[in-house]
Design a protein around this motif. Structure first.
Motif, short mmCIF file in Angstrom:
data_model
loop_
_atom_site.label_atom_id
_atom_site.label_comp_id
_atom_site.label_asym_id
_atom_site.label_seq_id
_atom_site.Cartn_x
_atom_site.Cartn_y
_atom_site.Cartn_z
N GLU A 186 98.04 70.47 92.18
CA GLU A 186 97.88 69.02 92.23
C GLU A 186 96.68 68.58 93.07
O GLU A 186 95.92 67.67 92.68
N PHE A 187 96.47 69.21 94.23
CA PHE A 187 95.38 68.77 95.09
C PHE A 187 94.02 69.02 94.45
O PHE A 187 93.08 68.24 94.63
N ALA A 188 93.89 70.12 93.67
CA ALA A 188 92.63 70.38 92.98
C ALA A 188 92.44 69.41 91.82
O ALA A 188 91.32 68.93 91.58
N LEU A 189 93.51 69.11 91.11
CA LEU A 189 93.43 68.13 90.02
C LEU A 189 93.06 66.75 90.56
O LEU A 189 92.28 66.01 89.95
N ALA A 190 93.63 66.40 91.73
CA ALA A 190 93.30 65.11 92.33
C ALA A 190 91.84 65.06 92.76
O ALA A 190 91.16 64.02 92.61
N ALA A 191 91.33 66.17 93.29
CA ALA A 191 89.93 66.21 93.70
C ALA A 191 89.01 66.07 92.49
O ALA A 191 87.97 65.39 92.55
N ARG A 192 89.38 66.69 91.38
CA ARG A 192 88.58 66.56 90.17
C ARG A 192 88.62 65.12 89.64
O ARG A 192 87.61 64.57 89.21
N ALA A 193 89.80 64.52 89.70
CA ALA A 193 89.93 63.14 89.24
C ALA A 193 89.11 62.19 90.11
O ALA A 193 88.64 61.14 89.63
N ALA A 194 88.93 62.54 91.37
CA ALA A 194 88.14 61.72 92.28
C ALA A 194 86.65 61.95 92.12
O ALA A 194 85.85 61.33 92.84
N GLY A 195 86.27 62.82 91.22
CA GLY A 195 84.85 63.04 90.95
C GLY A 195 84.20 64.08 91.83
O GLY A 195 82.96 64.14 91.90
N ARG A 196 84.98 64.90 92.51
CA ARG A 196 84.40 65.93 93.34
C ARG A 196 83.72 67.00 92.49
O ARG A 196 84.23 67.38 91.43
N GLY A 197 82.58 67.50 92.97
CA GLY A 197 81.83 68.48 92.22
C GLY A 197 82.39 69.89 92.34
O GLY A 197 83.31 70.16 93.12
#
Length: 297
Positions: A186-197
């Motif tokens: 979940e934390f990685a999916l949330a980071a991707r959703a936030a636009g993290r590279g």
């Protein structure tokens, strides 16, 4: 009524006691970590002591002391050239540790980024990258070391490069698998959703969460490198003389094995202790860090 109430209590009690015990057992590995640490520390201590002191010059030959047995002058005896085995054993411990460290460094420097990139690219490109990785993994590292030794001459550096290149594909496969598991959380999916590279994900989330896998792979790679270096030196393709090496000691000792078995016993025992130590340490760390060896936290 009292009988019906007591039955659920009796059934629930064993479950609350069993899970913590199983968790402790799964999160163990302590005895293997301890045993492996002791053996590895012994090898490290030998290498450290040899930097400052050896009973005699490990490269000095003495014709009158050829194949001498253990004595006050030669604690573990001497080889066919009259060299002190104890001194050679101490000085020779530096070579496998150097090769192990260099092999792990080269293998991780190539394998870790490759595995992360293969996991983060799209499915088609990632699969093609791993197929190429499989081709490289099918090429024996010892064969590559023999080729490099034939082209550039036997040396510790060529052994490190060849063994490091041979270790990298295995590291890449393990890292890719671990990265895919991290990216599905979940934390990685949330980071991707936030636009993290991709770089942020790799540094902030992937590497911290696969550090246990990397530690285990490092210990396994160390053990493989020590054994491979001994094999290369035994074949005359590793560290050249006059530098002391356990594999070179095995090669020199085989010619006089029938009259002086101690010349082979001591270096063979040293290689076995070093490899066993790193393997035990790796198994213990795997039991400690691998989430597949644990019950739900």
């Amino acid at each position: 009524m009292s009988t019906r109430k007591s039955r659920p209590e009796n059934r629930a009690a064993p479950q609350t006691e069993e899970v913590p015990a199983l968790r402790r057992r799964r999160r163990g590995g302590g005895p293997m970590i301890l045993a492996g640490s002791v053996l590895v520390s012994a090898v490290l201590l030998m290498a450290l002591v040899s930097l400052f002191w050896t009973p005699q010059d490990p490269t000095a030959t003495h014709a009158v002391d050829r194949l001498a047995g253990p004595s006050a002058d030669h604690w573990l005896g001497s080889d066919g050239l009259g060299r002190d085995i104890a001194s050679m054993l101490l000085a020779g411990s530096r070579v496998p540790l150097l090769v192990g460290l260099g092999t792990v460094t080269v293998g991780f420097a190539l394998g870790v980024p490759f595995g992360i990139i293969a996991a983060m690219t799209d499915r088609g490109a990632g699969m093609w990258l791993m197929r190429g990785n499989d081709i490289l993994q099918a090429f024996p590292a010892l064969l590559l070391a023999i080729i490099l030794a034939a082209v550039f001459g036997p040396s510790t550096l060529t052994a490190i490069i060849a063994l490091g290149l041979g270790l990298a594909p295995g590291v890449a496969r393990v890292v890719r698998s671990g990265t895919l598991q991290v990216l599905s959380r979940e934390f990685a999916l949330a980071a991707r959703a936030a636009g993290r590279g991709a770089l942020y994900l790799a540094v902030r989330h992937v590497l911290p969460n696969i550090r246990g896998i990397l530690i285990v792979q490092a210990t396994v790679g160390f053990a493989i490198a020590i054994l491979a270096e001994a094999a290369l030196s035994f074949l005359g393709l590793g560290t050249p003389p006059p530098t002391a090496s356990w594999g070179r000691m095995l090669q020199d000792g085989q010619a006089v094995l029938h009259v002086a078995p101690l010349t082979v016993l001591w270096p063979g025992l040293a290689v076995a202790v070093a490899v066993l130590g790193f393997n035990l340490l790796g198994d213990g760390l795997r039991d400690r860090f691998d989430p597949r060896m644990e019950v739900a936290r």
